[in-house]
Scaffold this motif. Structure first.
Motif, PDB file in Angstrom:
ATOM      1  N   ILE A   1     -15.328   1.656 -10.396  1.00  0.00           N
ATOM      2  CA  ILE A   1     -15.369   1.283  -8.990  1.00  0.00           C
ATOM      3  C   ILE A   1     -14.599  -0.104  -8.504  1.00  0.00           C
ATOM      4  O   ILE A   1     -13.849   0.291  -7.614  1.00  0.00           O
ATOM      5  N   PRO A   2     -14.724  -1.243  -9.272  1.00  0.00           N
ATOM      6  CA  PRO A   2     -13.596  -2.237  -8.915  1.00  0.00           C
ATOM      7  C   PRO A   2     -12.451  -1.873  -8.988  1.00  0.00           C
ATOM      8  O   PRO A   2     -11.430  -2.345  -8.315  1.00  0.00           O
ATOM      9  N   MET A   3     -11.906  -0.900  -9.913  1.00  0.00           N
ATOM     10  CA  MET A   3     -10.826  -0.569 -10.181  1.00  0.00           C
ATOM     11  C   MET A   3     -10.142   0.286  -9.025  1.00  0.00           C
ATOM     12  O   MET A   3      -8.928   0.027  -8.554  1.00  0.00           O
ATOM     13  N   PHE A   4     -10.815   1.228  -8.293  1.00  0.00           N
ATOM     14  CA  PHE A   4     -10.806   1.914  -7.415  1.00  0.00           C
ATOM     15  C   PHE A   4     -10.233   1.136  -6.010  1.00  0.00           C
ATOM     16  O   PHE A   4      -9.176   1.361  -5.321  1.00  0.00           O
ATOM     17  N   TYR A   5     -11.049   0.049  -5.612  1.00  0.00           N
ATOM     18  CA  TYR A   5     -10.658  -0.952  -4.578  1.00  0.00           C
ATOM     19  C   TYR A   5      -9.526  -1.739  -4.848  1.00  0.00           C
ATOM     20  O   TYR A   5      -8.695  -1.851  -3.851  1.00  0.00           O
ATOM     21  N   LEU A   6      -9.295  -1.826  -6.204  1.00  0.00           N
ATOM     22  CA  LEU A   6      -8.168  -2.826  -6.604  1.00  0.00           C
ATOM     23  C   LEU A   6      -6.995  -2.029  -6.290  1.00  0.00           C
ATOM     24  O   LEU A   6      -5.693  -2.224  -5.538  1.00  0.00           O
ATOM     25  N   MET A   7      -6.759  -0.786  -6.645  1.00  0.00           N
ATOM     26  CA  MET A   7      -5.873   0.157  -6.447  1.00  0.00           C
ATOM     27  C   MET A   7      -5.644   0.494  -5.073  1.00  0.00           C
ATOM     28  O   MET A   7      -4.284   0.695  -4.613  1.00  0.00           O
ATOM     29  N   LYS A   8      -6.791   0.504  -4.141  1.00  0.00           N
ATOM     30  CA  LYS A   8      -6.573   0.873  -2.818  1.00  0.00           C
ATOM     31  C   LYS A   8      -5.628  -0.264  -2.134  1.00  0.00           C
ATOM     32  O   LYS A   8      -4.873  -0.136  -1.225  1.00  0.00           O
ATOM     33  N   TRP A   9      -5.942  -1.517  -2.614  1.00  0.00           N
ATOM     34  CA  TRP A   9      -5.254  -2.834  -2.059  1.00  0.00           C
ATOM     35  C   TRP A   9      -3.831  -2.819  -2.485  1.00  0.00           C
ATOM     36  O   TRP A   9      -3.054  -3.187  -1.419  1.00  0.00           O
ATOM     37  N   TRP A  10      -3.368  -2.104  -3.428  1.00  0.00           N
ATOM     38  CA  TRP A  10      -2.050  -2.026  -3.827  1.00  0.00           C
ATOM     39  C   TRP A  10      -1.450  -1.086  -2.876  1.00  0.00           C
ATOM     40  O   TRP A  10      -0.148  -1.319  -2.560  1.00  0.00           O
ATOM     41  N   GLY A  11      -1.892   0.028  -2.518  1.00  0.00           N
ATOM     42  CA  GLY A  11      -1.526   1.059  -1.682  1.00  0.00           C
ATOM     43  C   GLY A  11      -0.568   2.110  -1.948  1.00  0.00           C
ATOM     44  O   GLY A  11      -0.318   2.995  -1.143  1.00  0.00           O
ATOM     45  N   ASN A  12      -0.194   2.032  -3.131  1.00  0.00           N
ATOM     46  CA  ASN A  12       0.741   3.203  -3.745  1.00  0.00           C
ATOM     47  C   ASN A  12      -0.043   4.089  -4.650  1.00  0.00           C
ATOM     48  O   ASN A  12       0.471   5.246  -5.028  1.00  0.00           O
ATOM     49  N   THR A  13      -1.016   4.114  -4.962  1.00  0.00           N
ATOM     50  CA  THR A  13      -2.120   4.795  -5.930  1.00  0.00           C
ATOM     51  C   THR A  13      -2.270   6.285  -5.427  1.00  0.00           C
ATOM     52  O   THR A  13      -2.002   7.075  -6.007  1.00  0.00           O
ATOM     53  N   PHE A  14      -2.465   6.489  -4.050  1.00  0.00           N
ATOM     54  CA  PHE A  14      -2.749   7.661  -3.610  1.00  0.00           C
ATOM     55  C   PHE A  14      -1.676   8.421  -2.726  1.00  0.00           C
ATOM     56  O   PHE A  14      -1.893   9.077  -1.810  1.00  0.00           O
ATOM     57  N   SER A  15      -0.330   7.856  -3.028  1.00  0.00           N
ATOM     58  CA  SER A  15       0.780   8.284  -2.134  1.00  0.00           C
ATOM     59  C   SER A  15       1.072   9.670  -2.392  1.00  0.00           C
ATOM     60  O   SER A  15       0.684  10.566  -3.565  1.00  0.00           O
ATOM     61  N   VAL A  16       1.524  10.579  -1.509  1.00  0.00           N
ATOM     62  CA  VAL A  16       1.640  11.839  -1.634  1.00  0.00           C
ATOM     63  C   VAL A  16       2.885  12.134  -2.412  1.00  0.00           C
ATOM     64  O   VAL A  16       3.114  13.185  -2.840  1.00  0.00           O
TER      65      VAL A  16
END
Length: 334
Positions: A149-164
């Motif tokens: 859960i905290p890892m998910f929000y940190l990865m969202k902050w980075w911005g590239n984790t869910f790139s297409v």
């Protein structure tokens, strides 16, 4: 006259030795230059073929990723759970499910021939196995998954984790190297710390109930140890690098697979050698790391290096078990 003769002989010998030295230098220079040119040519050729293969397969994986992304309608939390939790868990339990069949039934016979500690877990104690499975599931569902859960929000902050767009193959290889380096450091020191008497007695001793480990025992541990030694060393690299969820899924799966192999108790053909960590479970005070680099630097593998297990610590490239080709030395009579 004798003196002049001796001087002449010494001069001849000196000239002969000098010629030999220059001949050796010329030969060495020739070999090095030819070897360097050959190596450069091969590397350029291999690099070209790898690039060609990657460009072809890269389009394939990019198309598959886009299809998956659209299937989940771009819902980042669902995609993250799928890549960081479901895929690695399926890899872990599929691999260990196969091994547990051999552990419990002793079949197929050809697998049990590769057992490292002969006569141990033959067959495995089913009550101990049930307890190990229960603890492993609890650690996954109540420790590892909540940490996502905290890892998910940190990865969202980075911005590239869910790139297409998927990361390039070369970037992923770089990430993989950094992940491995970080895991080695964090695991070695947290693991060695867990062997301090107080921490060992109350925390790490649970993991060492298995002196002859099996695959599922890789995450059979006290919850505190599972957080500090099993989960954080693997999660830290992707969090530092802001990695794509595809990289995270592959890395988590590889980490669970390699730790299962190192605990599985079988030295199987073509798989990484589990001798190093198996020896740790046998002796307790040796081989704390994953790769063995820090053990070498700190001298915590000196006993291991003097054993037959060290001679067997390599990838098996034949069908003959190493326990047969490099057997333990016979024990001395009492």
């Amino acid at each position: 006259f004798k003196l002049k003769t001796q001087q002449h002989l010494l001069t001849v010998v000196a000239c002969s030795q000098e010629e030999k030295i220059w001949d050796a230098v010329r030969i060495a220079t020739y070999v090095l230059v030819v070897g360097l040119l050959t190596f450069t040519a091969l590397m350029n050729s291999v690099s070209w073929y790898v690039q060609e293969i990657w460009e072809t397969s890269g389009h394939f994986w990019q198309a598959k990723w886009l299809k998956l992304y659209n299937f989940f309608e771009g819902k980042e939390w669902v995609i993250f759970l799928f890549g960081a939790a479901l895929v690695p868990s399926l890899v872990f339990w599929s691999f260990n499910g196969i091994l547990m069949v051999a552990d419990v039934t002793g079949k197929p016979n050809f697998i049990t021939r590769y057992r490292i500690q002969l006569g141990k877990n033959d067959p495995v104690d089913t009550k101990k196995l049930q307890q190990a499975i229960y603890t492993a599931l609890c650690n996954q569902f109540f420790v590892s998954f909540p940490m996502l859960i905290p890892m998910f929000y940190l990865m969202k902050w980075w911005g590239n984790t869910f790139s297409v767009e998927l990361p390039t193959f070369h970037w992923f290889l770089l990430e993989l190297s950094i992940f491995t380096f970080i895991e080695e450091i964090l695991f070695y020191y947290s693991h060695r710390l867990a062997h301090l008497p107080l921490l060992y007695k109350h925390i790490h001793k649970k993991h060492h109930e298995w002196t002859a480990p099996i695959g599922v025992v890789s995450i059979y541990a006290h919850p505190v140890e599972h957080i500090l030694s099993n989960t954080l060393p693997v999660m830290t690299g992707p969090m530092i690098m802001g990695s794509h969820i595809a990289s995270i899924a592959v890395w988590f799966s590889l980490a669970l697979l390699t730790t299962s192999i190192s605990h599985c108790g079988y030295h199987l053909p073509l798989l990484p050698s589990p001798e190093f960590h198996d020896f740790h479970h046998l002796k307790f005070n040796q081989c704390y790391g994953v790769l063995g680099l820090l053990d070498y630097l700190h001298g915590t593998d000196t006993v291991f290096r003097q054993t037959k297990a060290f001679e067997r610590h390599r990838v098996l490239l034949s069908l003959m078990p190493l326990s047969e080709s490099i057997p333990d030395s016979p024990k001395r009579a009492e």
